[in-house]
Design a protein around this motif. Structure first.
Motif, PDB file in Angstrom:
ATOM      1  N   MET A  30      46.947   1.531   5.120  1.00  0.00           N
ATOM      2  CA  MET A  30      46.211   2.475   4.273  1.00  0.00           C
ATOM      3  C   MET A  30      46.858   3.847   4.297  1.00  0.00           C
ATOM      4  N   GLN A  49      43.080   6.170   0.956  1.00  0.00           N
ATOM      5  CA  GLN A  49      42.479   4.889   1.319  1.00  0.00           C
ATOM      6  C   GLN A  49      41.753   4.970   2.670  1.00  0.00           C
ATOM      7  N   THR A 102      38.393   6.686   2.106  1.00  0.00           N
ATOM      8  CA  THR A 102      37.446   5.740   1.507  1.00  0.00           C
ATOM      9  C   THR A 102      36.964   4.730   2.544  1.00  0.00           C
ATOM     10  N   TYR A 103      37.877   4.241   3.361  1.00  0.00           N
ATOM     11  CA  TYR A 103      37.534   3.284   4.413  1.00  0.00           C
ATOM     12  C   TYR A 103      36.552   3.898   5.410  1.00  0.00           C
TER      13      TYR A 103
END
Length: 505
Positions: A464, A468, A471-472
């Protein structure tokens, strides 16, 4: 959760409260869903909040909480959740970061307001219409406009507040008209903290928001509640708007502009102290006991309001990633760690602040980590100072990783669209760092949790990039998993000290 199950759990909650809230280790009860392995399941349960969760063998049988509770012949589970202590923190001033304390005419949503007699200060929530006579009124918290119900009806409301330079002679915008009484825990529970003050005849009506920091209330930008309790790191409890309007017998000036609170949904507000912030709803049935007051059926969010924001109206919307600011303070942990590892960390304060606000501050899990670091910083400093200097091997390894990653971290933080991704080499280095932490700095229990988080949270993030990762880490399941494991660390302090967000007790 069906209405029948919800009603049964409400009765179970009342029974548990009657039996156990007198226990000094129990701070609240709620209904909700069981958390298992860091994730919410679909099992409806009664939730009991405790200061510290301990093994059964360490608790007397008299104080042991039940695993189930029976209602109408059906058994429901009891989920015991560690929350830490909730307290009023005193009479601190506003956060001083983004103060909206200027004189604004007509007075606007989000600006400074207060009672002219007792000097309380908070935020103008919005304008409402009194359904009993059609007059226009200011809505805010009881403790902002009515001093917890101790003020007399007709007392002046000033904008800005007395604390922010306002005075009754020139700055009166309304007079106290009605408030929802607050009761101490011995006499029952509260669900709202709210009051209205009738707008003075010479004051114009305007539904805009101070400094145009947020869209006005509308059917497409509905209100879910009003912020009124916050912690020193911005954690916030919110009273539900429908309960407020019903209890005060008022209505919003724009029809059809309320919405129910929904877990995971983004929210935003403008407040006197922290200006515009946006976070996510983490709970919609929270209970908190503070200084003899018990509040039930509240909404909870992270890094959303601070002292002085009390009364701010909360709407659906925002990106959920605009947290309460934290004042710049030269980080003593960086200085102490720099001495221990012989690294120039005192020059990295700006980089640390950027990592906090522009990376960690953009997600639920990141904000949880920020809170854990700030609240436990003194413990880490004491351990470093007790040891003195790191060994030659520790310093050599620290220098290796610092030289390898300092420039990379700086470049990633400088570019929100960075394509640099977490790779296997990064994970291997983190593994080596964890393994090299000495027992004088990290206890065995703490290291065990680090390994679990490495396996369950960090390893799945392989590949990631910055966006990303944010968001994770913003996923509610990841947040719950990390919080569950952090709570397993003995004596680790998490954000749990709350105050009414005004200048009055």
């Amino acid at each position: 959760m069906t209405p029948e199950v919800a009603a049964a759990l409400d009765r179970a909650k009342a029974e548990l409260a009657q039996q156990f809230l007198s226990d000094p280790g129990v701070v609240g009860v709620a209904k909700g869903f069981r958390s298992r392995g860091g994730e919410l399941t679909d099992e409806p349960v009664a939730v009991v909040m405790v200061l510290k969760k301990r093994r059964e063998a360490l608790i007397s049988r008299r104080r042991l909480l039940p695993k189930t509770v029976e209602v109408d012949g059906r058994s429901y589970g009891v989920d015991v959740v560690e929350t830490g202590e909730f307290t009023f923190s005193g009479t601190a001033a506003g956060a001083g970061v983004s103060d909206i304390v200027e004189r604004i005419r007509p007075p606007l949503q989000g600006s400074s307001i207060g009672n002219a007699v007792d000097g309380s200060h908070g935020t103008l929530g919005c304008l409402v219409r009194d359904k009993t006579d059609g007059t226009i009124c200011v809505l805010s918290a009881n403790h902002v406009l009515a001093n917890f119900g101790h003020s007399s009806l007709g007392e002046n409301t000033v904008q800005p507040s007395v604390k922010d330079g306002g005075g009754p002679a020139n700055d009166t915008v309304a007079t106290l008209k009605r408030f929802v009484p607050l009761v101490k825990e011995a006499d029952g529970a509260n669900t709202v903290d709210a009051a209205i003050a009738q707008l003075a005849p010479d004051i114009e009506v305007d539904t805009a928001v101070a400094r145009n920091l947020m869209a006005p209330i509308s059917p497409t930008h509905p209100v879910i509640g009003m912020a009124f309790i916050s912690s020193k790191l911005g954690a916030c409890f919110i009273a539900k708007i429908d309960s407020i309007l019903r209890k005060l017998d008022v209505e919003l000036l724009t029809p059809n502009s309320t919405a129910p609170a929904v877990v995971g949904r983004p929210i935003e507000k403008v407040g006197r102290s922290t200006g515009y912030t946006s976070s996510f709803i983490l709970d919609t049935s929270a209970t908190v006991v503070v200084n003899g007051y018990r509040f039930e059926d509240l909404v909870f969010a992270q890094r959303f309001s601070m002292t002085g924001d009390s009364g701010a109206v909360v709407c659906e919307g925002g990106n959920g990633r605009t947290p309460t600011p934290i004042d710049y303070v030269e980080c003593r942990m960086l200085a102490t760690s720099g001495t221990y590892y012989d690294l120039p960390l005192t020059g990295d304060n700006d980089l640390a602040d950027k990592a906090r606000d522009e990376f960690l501050g953009q997600s639920k899990t990141g904000n949880l980590i920020v809170q854990a670091i700030y609240l436990n910083m003194e413990r880490g400093i004491e351990r470093l100072q007790a040891v003195g200097d790191g060994t030659a091997e520790e310093r050599a390894q620290a220098r290796l990783y610092y030289d390898r990653y300092r420039a990379v971290v700086a470049s990633v933080l400088a570019d929100p669209n960075s394509t640099v991704a977490l790779n296997q080499g990064h994970l291997d280095d983190v593994r080596h760092m964890f393994a090299g932490l000495s027992p004088e700095l990290v206890t065995a229990a703490e290291k065990d949790v680090l390994w679990v988080l490495f396996d369950q949270v960090l390893t799945p993030a392989l590949g990631m990039n910055r966006r990303q990762l944010i968001t994770y880490m913003d996923d509610l399941a990841v947040y719950n998993r990390v919080r569950l494991h952090l709570l397993a660390i003995p004596d680790l302090e998490l954000d749990g000290s709350y105050t009414f967000s005004s200048g009055q007790r």
